[in-house]
Design a protein around this motif. Structure first.
Motif, PDB file in Angstrom:
ATOM      1  N   TYR A  10       1.310   3.855  -5.474  1.00 39.19           N
ATOM      2  CA  TYR A  10       2.396   3.788  -6.444  1.00 39.19           C
ATOM      3  C   TYR A  10       2.350   2.455  -7.184  1.00 39.19           C
ATOM      4  CZ  TYR A  10       7.066   4.034  -8.445  1.00 39.19           C
ATOM      5  OH  TYR A  10       8.116   4.076  -9.322  1.00 39.19           O
ATOM      6  N   ARG A  11       2.481   2.511  -8.514  1.00 40.13           N
ATOM      7  CA  ARG A  11       2.560   1.284  -9.319  1.00 40.13           C
ATOM      8  C   ARG A  11       4.019   1.070  -9.709  1.00 40.13           C
ATOM      9  NH1 ARG A  11      -0.421  -2.162 -11.311  1.00 40.13           N
ATOM     10  NH2 ARG A  11      -2.439  -1.286 -11.708  1.00 40.13           N
ATOM     11  N   VAL A  12       4.550  -0.112  -9.422  1.00 38.62           N
ATOM     12  CA  VAL A  12       5.950  -0.431  -9.706  1.00 38.62           C
ATOM     13  C   VAL A  12       6.180  -0.425 -11.218  1.00 38.62           C
ATOM     14  CG1 VAL A  12       7.761  -2.180  -9.488  1.00 38.62           C
ATOM     15  CG2 VAL A  12       6.160  -1.802  -7.587  1.00 38.62           C
ATOM     16  N   GLY A  13       7.175   0.344 -11.640  1.00 35.32           N
ATOM     17  CA  GLY A  13       7.513   0.449 -13.056  1.00 35.32           C
ATOM     18  C   GLY A  13       8.790  -0.302 -13.401  1.00 35.32           C
ATOM     19  N   VAL A  14       9.083  -0.384 -14.682  1.00 36.73           N
ATOM     20  CA  VAL A  14      10.242  -1.139 -15.162  1.00 36.73           C
ATOM     21  C   VAL A  14      11.554  -0.577 -14.605  1.00 36.73           C
ATOM     22  CG1 VAL A  14      10.535   0.114 -17.340  1.00 36.73           C
ATOM     23  CG2 VAL A  14      11.204  -2.302 -17.166  1.00 36.73           C
ATOM     24  N   ALA A  15      11.643   0.726 -14.407  1.00 32.74           N
ATOM     25  CA  ALA A  15      12.868   1.330 -13.876  1.00 32.74           C
ATOM     26  C   ALA A  15      13.122   0.945 -12.417  1.00 32.74           C
ATOM     27  CB  ALA A  15      12.800   2.853 -14.011  1.00 32.74           C
ATOM     28  N   ASP A  16      12.110   0.410 -11.743  1.00 33.08           N
ATOM     29  CA  ASP A  16      12.233   0.007 -10.337  1.00 33.08           C
ATOM     30  C   ASP A  16      12.770  -1.416 -10.166  1.00 33.08           C
ATOM     31  OD1 ASP A  16      10.979   2.451  -9.545  1.00 33.08           O
ATOM     32  OD2 ASP A  16       9.010   1.541  -9.919  1.00 33.08           O
ATOM     33  N   ILE A  17      12.871  -2.153 -11.268  1.00 33.81           N
ATOM     34  CA  ILE A  17      13.208  -3.576 -11.215  1.00 33.81           C
ATOM     35  C   ILE A  17      14.707  -3.789 -11.432  1.00 33.81           C
ATOM     36  CG2 ILE A  17      12.742  -5.832 -12.289  1.00 33.81           C
ATOM     37  CD1 ILE A  17      10.364  -4.568 -10.738  1.00 33.81           C
ATOM     38  N   ASN A  18      15.295  -4.730 -10.692  1.00 33.09           N
ATOM     39  CA  ASN A  18      16.715  -5.043 -10.866  1.00 33.09           C
ATOM     40  C   ASN A  18      16.882  -6.344 -11.657  1.00 33.09           C
ATOM     41  OD1 ASN A  18      16.287  -7.179  -9.064  1.00 33.09           O
ATOM     42  ND2 ASN A  18      17.350  -6.192  -7.372  1.00 33.09           N
ATOM     43  N   LEU A  71       7.229  -5.978 -10.924  1.00 26.86           N
ATOM     44  CA  LEU A  71       6.719  -5.082 -11.950  1.00 26.86           C
ATOM     45  C   LEU A  71       5.197  -5.117 -11.978  1.00 26.86           C
ATOM     46  CD1 LEU A  71       7.368  -3.222 -14.365  1.00 26.86           C
ATOM     47  CD2 LEU A  71       7.348  -5.271 -15.807  1.00 26.86           C
ATOM     48  N   GLY A  72       4.598  -3.944 -11.969  1.00 26.37           N
ATOM     49  CA  GLY A  72       3.140  -3.827 -12.041  1.00 26.37           C
ATOM     50  C   GLY A  72       2.434  -3.878 -10.702  1.00 26.37           C
ATOM     51  N   ASP A  73       3.134  -4.239  -9.628  1.00 24.81           N
ATOM     52  CA  ASP A  73       2.486  -4.264  -8.310  1.00 24.81           C
ATOM     53  C   ASP A  73       1.934  -2.892  -7.970  1.00 24.81           C
ATOM     54  OD1 ASP A  73       3.074  -6.919  -7.852  1.00 24.81           O
ATOM     55  OD2 ASP A  73       4.582  -6.542  -6.297  1.00 24.81           O
ATOM     56  N   GLN A  74       0.731  -2.875  -7.452  1.00 23.73           N
ATOM     57  CA  GLN A  74       0.133  -1.639  -6.950  1.00 23.73           C
ATOM     58  C   GLN A  74       0.432  -1.562  -5.460  1.00 23.73           C
ATOM     59  OE1 GLN A  74      -1.451   0.772  -8.885  1.00 23.73           O
ATOM     60  NE2 GLN A  74      -1.170   1.931  -6.999  1.00 23.73           N
ATOM     61  N   LEU A  75       1.185  -0.549  -5.071  1.00 20.86           N
ATOM     62  CA  LEU A  75       1.610  -0.404  -3.686  1.00 20.86           C
ATOM     63  C   LEU A  75       0.860   0.723  -3.001  1.00 20.86           C
ATOM     64  CD1 LEU A  75       5.471  -0.637  -4.264  1.00 20.86           C
ATOM     65  CD2 LEU A  75       3.872  -2.511  -3.728  1.00 20.86           C
ATOM     66  N   ASN A  76       0.637   0.556  -1.732  1.00 23.86           N
ATOM     67  CA  ASN A  76       0.084   1.613  -0.894  1.00 23.86           C
ATOM     68  C   ASN A  76       1.156   1.941   0.143  1.00 23.86           C
ATOM     69  OD1 ASN A  76      -1.889   3.414  -0.027  1.00 23.86           O
ATOM     70  ND2 ASN A  76      -2.564   1.998   1.563  1.00 23.86           N
ATOM     71  N   ILE A  77       1.577   3.200   0.157  1.00 16.12           N
ATOM     72  CA  ILE A  77       2.667   3.615   1.039  1.00 16.12           C
ATOM     73  C   ILE A  77       2.103   4.547   2.103  1.00 16.12           C
ATOM     74  CG2 ILE A  77       4.932   4.714   1.179  1.00 16.12           C
ATOM     75  CD1 ILE A  77       5.164   4.121  -1.899  1.00 16.12           C
TER      76      ILE A  77
END
Length: 138
Positions: A10-18, A71-77
């Motif tokens: 999952y790549r963190v998107g703008v909607a994920d940021i507070n 923002l933009g972090d590439q995550l591995n879940i």
């Protein structure tokens, strides 16, 4: 990531940021849900509302935040299922960024018949798929 039978990218998107400039608490639960949906699809023709005769409900969720995510972090879940019971099981999550733990958590899941609005047994075919995939006792 060891001991996690399924992994979801999952790549963190703008909607994920507070407003603090990092991933919002609520977004991590959405990450868990996206990974859970992919996990169920990987097991067969399953979804949160159809495990082959019933859906699931989540009576609680536990999240442990270990590092900020941006923002933009590439995550591995990583996702795995444990503690299989008659009508429920535990799903565990492990989120990493570049090999470093950022968050982890767990959600108990209860099989739920949306027509009768009551909990029910885990459907036998789904149970079989889950136990084979995870190497759990039937």
């Amino acid at each position: 990531m060891t001991n996690f039978s399924f992994q979801f990218s999952y790549r963190v998107g703008v909607a994920d940021i507070n407003y603090g400039g990092h991933v919002a608490n609520s977004a991590v639960l959405n990450f868990f849900q996206d990974a859970r949906i992919a996990y169920l699809e990987n097991l067969g023709p399953y979804s949160e509302i159809d495990l082959g005769g019933c859906g699931i409900i989540m009576p609680e969720a536990h999240v442990f935040y270990r590092q900020e995510m941006f923002l933009g972090d590439q995550l591995n879940i990583g996702v795995r299922s444990t503690h299989l019971k008659r009508s429920s099981w535990l799903m565990e999550y492990h989120i990493e960024r570049a090999g470093e733990l950022t968050a982890e958590g767990e959600t108990p899941l209860v099989c739920f018949n949306y027509e009768t609005r009551k909990p029910c047994r885990i459907p036998s075919e789904f149970r079989r798929s889950l136990t084979v995939f995870e190497g759990l006792p039937l």
